[in-house]
Design an enzyme around this catalytic site. Sequence first.
Site, short mmCIF file in Angstrom:
data_model
loop_
_atom_site.label_atom_id
_atom_site.label_comp_id
_atom_site.label_asym_id
_atom_site.label_seq_id
_atom_site.Cartn_x
_atom_site.Cartn_y
_atom_site.Cartn_z
N LYS A 1 51.29 42.37 6.42
CA LYS A 1 51.31 43.54 7.12
C LYS A 1 52.61 43.96 6.60
O LYS A 1 53.55 43.96 6.53
CB LYS A 1 50.45 44.30 7.60
CG LYS A 1 51.01 43.91 8.91
CD LYS A 1 49.60 44.64 9.63
CE LYS A 1 50.29 44.14 11.50
NZ LYS A 1 49.39 44.57 12.38
N ASP B 1 56.62 38.23 12.09
CA ASP B 1 55.71 37.48 13.27
C ASP B 1 54.67 36.42 12.49
O ASP B 1 54.20 36.97 12.93
CB ASP B 1 54.64 39.27 12.73
CG ASP B 1 56.16 40.19 14.16
OD1 ASP B 1 56.85 40.05 14.55
OD2 ASP B 1 55.21 41.20 13.58
N THR C 1 63.57 35.47 17.73
CA THR C 1 62.68 35.57 15.96
C THR C 1 65.09 36.97 15.47
O THR C 1 65.22 37.05 16.58
CB THR C 1 62.22 36.06 15.76
OG1 THR C 1 62.03 37.55 15.94
CG2 THR C 1 61.05 35.59 16.19
N GLU C 2 64.69 36.21 14.79
CA GLU C 2 66.21 37.03 13.98
C GLU C 2 65.51 38.51 14.13
O GLU C 2 64.57 39.16 14.12
CB GLU C 2 66.02 36.76 12.65
CG GLU C 2 67.18 37.76 11.45
CD GLU C 2 66.41 37.60 10.06
OE1 GLU C 2 68.31 37.94 9.71
OE2 GLU C 2 66.58 36.67 9.85
N LEU C 3 66.77 39.54 14.58
CA LEU C 3 66.51 40.20 15.08
C LEU C 3 66.29 41.62 13.35
O LEU C 3 67.70 41.50 12.79
CB LEU C 3 67.70 41.42 15.97
CG LEU C 3 67.42 42.41 16.13
CD1 LEU C 3 66.39 42.83 16.82
CD2 LEU C 3 68.30 42.96 16.87
N MET C 4 65.65 41.86 13.39
CA MET C 4 66.10 43.05 12.00
C MET C 4 66.18 44.93 12.69
O MET C 4 65.37 44.95 13.39
CB MET C 4 64.37 42.78 11.19
CG MET C 4 64.45 41.71 10.81
SD MET C 4 65.06 40.68 9.76
CE MET C 4 64.88 41.78 8.67
#
Length: 1757
Positions: free
Chosen positions: A276, A293, A226-229
Amino acid sequence: MATDSGEPASTEDSEKPDGVSFENRAARAVAPLTVEARIKEKYSTFSASGENIERKRFFRKSVEMTEDDKVAESSRRDERKAATNISRVDKVPTNVLRGGQEVKYEQCSKATSESSKDCFKEKTEKEMEEEAEMKAVATSPSGRFLKFDIELGRGAFKTVYKGLDTETWVEVAWCELQDRKLTKAEQQRFKEEAEMLKGLQHPNIVRFYDSWESTLKGKKCIVLVTELMTSGTLKTYLKRFKVMKPKVLRSWCRQILKGLQFLHTRTPPIIHRDLKCDNIFITGPTGSVKIGDLGLATLMRTSFAKSVIGTPEFMAPEMYEEHYDESVDVYAFGMCMLEMATSEYPYSECQNAAQIYRKVTSGIKPASFNKVTDPEVKEIIEGCIRQNKSERLSIKDLLNHAFFAEDTGLRVELAEEDDCSNSSLALRLWVEDPKKLKGKHKDNEAIEFSFNLEADTPEEVAYEMVKSGFFHESDSKAVAKSIRDRVTLIKKIREKKPAGCLEERRDSQCKYVRNVLPQQQTATLQPTPGPHTAAEYEETEVDQHVRQQFLQGKPQQQSSSVRGDTSSEPTAGPVLHSDTSSHPTVAYSSNQTTSSQEQPKLTQSPVLPVVQGQSSVMPIYAAGVGVVSQSQISPLTIQKVSQIKPVSQPIGAEQQATLQNPDFVRSLNQDVTSVKENTNNPDTPSGNGKQDRNKQRRASCPRPEKGTKFQLTVLQVSVSGDNMVECQLETHNNKMVTFKFDVDGDAPEDIADYMVEDNFVLENEKEKFVEELRAIVGQAQEILHVHSAVEKSIGVDSVALESNSNQTGSSEQVLINSASTQTSNESAPQSSPVGRWRFCINQTIKNREAQSPPSLQPSMAMVPGLHPFPSSRNTSNQAISQNTVFTIENNPGHRELFTSKLDHKDVVDGKIGEHASIETEQSSISYQVEDDRQIMTPATDNSNYSAALVCPVPGECEALTSQAGMFMPTYPNQQAAVLADVHIAYPGESVPIGGNAALTSVLVSSDQKPQSLSVQQPTIDAEFISKEGETTVNTETSSPKAVIATQTPGFEPAVILPATILESDGERPPKMEFADNRIKTLDEKLRNLLYQEHSISSICPESQKDTQSIDSPFSSSAEDILSYSMPEVIAISHCGIQDSPAQSPNFQQTGSKILSNVAASQPAHISVFKKDLNVITSVPSELCLHEMSPDASLPGDPEAYPAAVSSDGTIHLQTGGGYFGLSFTCPSLKNPISRKSWTRKLKSWAYRLRQSTSFFKRSKVRQVETEDKRSAIASDPIPLTREFSSDTRALSRCKAMSGSFQRGRFQVITVPQQQPVKMMSFGKDHRPPFNKTTVQSSEQALTFAEAAVSQLIEVEPAMPTHKASVSSRKLRTLYETFKEDKGDPEQGDIVSYSTACETSVSSVATEKNVTSTTEVSVQSGSEPLDKEKNESTPGKQTCTNEFSATLAGNRKSVTKTRPEGDQYLPLREEQAYAQTQNSLFYSPSSPMSSDNESEIEDEDLKVELQRLREKHIQEVVSLQTQQNKELQELYERLRATKDNKAQSSEVPLSPASPRRPRSFKSKLRSRPQSMTHSDNLVVKDALGVESNTVSCQQSPASKKGMFTDDLHKLVDDWTRETVGHFPSKPSLNQLKQSQQKSEAENWNKSCESTPSTMGYTSNWISSLSQIRGAAPTSLPQGLPLPSFHGPLASYGMPHVCQYNAVGAAGYPVQWVGISGPAQQSVVLPTQSGGLFQPGMNLQSFPAPPVQNPASIPPGPK
């Protein structure tokens, strides 16, 4: 998936032991660092030397490194890298420092010789490790993604590593999930979801690149890329900053919502299921928020399907049951927002998941929920975390919530209520914050424009605005967005309320009219913000804001308690918005309540009129319910109403207040208001309610109602001793349930149980319902307490008043009894199956008005008898003091309505409060004006009003007329109109009870002490005038008028019924005693004969309500009718005809006439004024304005125009409202419960037709047409065009508003000028002259009107052919006679015409369809008559002109533009006619409707009709008994005519078909058989009724004994004949010929009177028709008119006219020989010429021989 490198994915991370690998810890430590920094750190941390060091350290069991040690080590390593040849000794100290072991150091120094070897080896190891780190440890199957051995985070089931996308060279997150041991089905499902997630690209969603199954260390795992935050999660942010700023919270929550909306709008919808704060990621540089997520929840749930995998704190209750939808994400969002708002983890007070589970599943909110400080945020959170998922807000609702709205600095609102059917919307755009716009713009201007939902796009409209120079090009997007948001919201609302919309539309109109009064007070009220988000959602912030501003602009109408009302009433809530009336009404409520308590009858009347806008059919009850409905109906409507309303309302309210003891009234009002506020608050917490246009709470506006789905409104509080409270409940499924309960005997819980059991209230709403019921009980007890106190204090005065006027006293008592009776009887019919609480279920809940009548009934406030303070009112009226009496007099209808309505309605709708306030205000105004007025025409005014109120008792009538006259002259038109409207609305209904009692008392007072009464009333009137005048020259349209007129429609019957109508209308038990025993006996006989349930009949409002409730269509109809009635009343008031009557020296006559006028006031007055004055034309327009909104008084106000349209729209209402009208009427007919119920329904029909006419009148095309006509006639005050469309309407409104200008399609309105200032000044300036002028002519006019009415009544049946001519001739003859007697035929004619018309109207009210028709006809026809009259007789014309000029400076234009008026009148009348016909055709109450026909044909209907007619006759008798010799002479004349043409006149009397009035309109419109005919019918009917009433009144006046005897005989014969058989309908040609003959005969006699007669002909004829009895107002189209042979009986109403009115649409040759304009005049069906050609007036149409009143079937009526 996307995991913050520095934050553990879950709590498990932080719980890991210290033994975790250094690499992991180091990686976590540098989480906040940028990717580059982290990479460097990575290198240093994992350098070879570092690894060696770590290995040695661990090997030696060295103490755990501290943070400082680590840093030192890191720096050492860097140094080593820089210098490859670093001696091993250098490292020893480091080791020593770290380990503190000197042995190692020694060993190292000893091994110096081996240093080179070691260094080389270390270097090699270090390089290898660095290379290993730089190397990808894994690669995706496709080879695109690389995995580095850099752990960014670890969670319960996953570990996140750093990865790289080789295609874009962007770092990604490589997430490895533990082997879930997925089944094949689960694996397949995951693959499908993963494929779906790959395609998701949204700025607020973490990008999902790929996923696959892999084997790690011999174990299977699933890998997600996934994209990295980079900046961590929302959780880390909260930990770091603790407190989140509101602006940040709003922005981030909006982004989260956008992300969720994106997911939920996919196909199929994607549910996150594990939302959440840990899964919400932040991108530091841009501050953007993304949901991450995705898919993890799916994977976790698939393998642990039976075990809850997720975060209990954020899991919705249904998640535990594995049955969930997108709402689980809303729940989780609410918890996230809660955590963001409090920085506290939800349910942190719980120790384990089991405790959380128990709390979540039991609906217990987290402890931190109470720590939320921002109420708006708290409200939103509460809406998200509701236990029942169906009650949670949707993502769309949340995004539409004002709190999350992106502020563009612009606000778009509906310029008028949305009828849910028209594709064209009238919108208004405000600039709230010019700073946010790049271009310059005045922030005090509103741009009004039309928007076609089908053809226009926001971008196009915005571009047009830019081209027109309103906005800078750079602001076009913001403008388009604001418009799009509003349009989207409107569409959404329409979709949600497809069924209720039509009713809502009707209600809105009614509300609109009603709100015209309350709005002024609403101005204050609206500003109050309300908690109702749901209510608000219908109305955008802009709408609310605009309304608020507009209302604020009219502070005089302030109603401090309005907001309270709004808040407390759930149902009304939307009415402030939900209560637009409601909220405004609440303020009103305070004043109103006081007024109503002090003077229940009068107060009630005013309220009712306001409500009437909603549903004329249920004048009193409708008002209460209608108010609620209205409020609810449309924020738009309310806004409009409130806008238009304010001007008129202040006057009315002020006057009322003044009339009453202001202090006392205020205190009462406050008490009631408090109660109502409490009651209403639940419904209207936001103050905006859905319908509250005020921008109470932007946040809530867009949102749908989160709170209770039901709306509970108090309709009535019975003070008659039974302590019954009538409430109206709008259920969750759009049903209206009206129920009554004993304040002391019934437990709210029991009622709630029953409601839940019958699915009227949802189980989860039960608690709220009980709370609201308790609040209502408390309020009711307070009201009862106050009432009793007031009663005691006023007892002496009341007694005196009662003594003075038997009718007054008894009427009040009757009213009270009626209330009680209605409560029980009508309740019973309405109560349907609901048991002891007598529930009345109206499927068409949207049409609150339909339910209103029943509910109003119980609340005596609405109906004098029903009014909570009816008896007290009686007493109150008398005891309260002349001031109070005056107040009542000034606003007899208003006050009455206000009182009872206030009690309930305030609570219920808050509208009553509004009304009350208005009334109070009116009182005050009246007081002030009273002095001036006193000087001007104290006696006359009193007389005028008095007569209207208590015609039955000569003394009373005179006194009341005197007082009322005072009130009415200045505001007399309005007052009279109100009274007339009330009367018309419910000829026999309890109207007389409430309004009459108060009025009667006043009248008696006046009669006994004409001077003091006169003085008082003049004071009232003067004040009223003053205020009204200030408000507008067209005071008629102005506040007073608006107040009265608006309220009158609903209350009309109440006011008129009090004396005249009570007696004349057997339908309702005359609440007041008749002047003479014979009359009383006759009344009783009529009641027994016509209405076995006479008392019920009297209680018709409630009965109607019940019936209406039972029959949803009827309810609608009633509502429409009410609206119709309102407009007419307004028109009449504007015309000032009532003034004339009031002024008339002959108070008895005046009273009778006034009653008549009141009954037929609107139609008749309009007609008269139109005839006598161009003012009349203006009047309708003003009426429309009032109905539409306060702007009615203010031409400039866009809403005023809608109102104008409404009044003219009376017809329109019928046209469009025909459907509704039918709906309302049908319930009565359908309801076999009682004939009186049917009668009530008929009345409701008439009212609804009126209202529907108004409503439909508002229909863009027709309304516009009408408005234009009226505009031409009345110039500014009359924005007549509803027909043009919303555009035109909006433009008209804008134009009406001073300071407005038009640019292309846009109308620019200066906000401050929205108030109808012009109207006020106009009314004020000209009203007094009018009063003065009409004082003398008033008597004549009244007398003549009665005579004319009688003739008209006789002629009316011939109206189509014979009826019309006969009526015209008779009217002329009467007029001539009257002229001769009076000496001032012109003015007298005018007055009498209006009086007669009013009376007719009251009859019409009885015949609901007829009433609407008549009123419409009168409105439109009145003008033509007026013009014709002027044209035919120069002298008369002069008087007429004078009258119109004096009557309404506001109508100056009309008067001045008499030719214009003629032109417009024809057009308007034509429109009205067409509309009326349409209304009749379409509305259940429509005479043309087949349903109506069938029901009308029923024996019960026939009997009911007979009762109505008899009741009218009784009323007439009573009035006549009180009238002077002139009336008697007129009666004799009529009697002679009757003898000559007994059959023909009788026949006409029976049917006085609404078509006749429509015929009137038809003349104007020259529409042969279109719906227009239907409209005409309605008008005609009203006119016919008036004529009938007048005729009857005149007869008794001339020969009391004879008249009574004749009446008895007539009743007997009539009953026998009518019940026995229905005469065959004469052909149109026959009718026309007969009418022509009659008219020809009478033409010479009453050439001068012709114009006015014509104007009234329709109304009078209708009235007569009703009186005559048999023929129902609305006869089936196909039903042939009975051929009438012989002279018209004095009671004979041109049956033809009635049928014609009904048959206008039915008969292709509706009015043979009548061209469009000519058609309009009922009297001139044969006329093919202009509207009402002087020569062609009544005479041109021979009166059809009336076979028998009985011969005419009442069924069609």
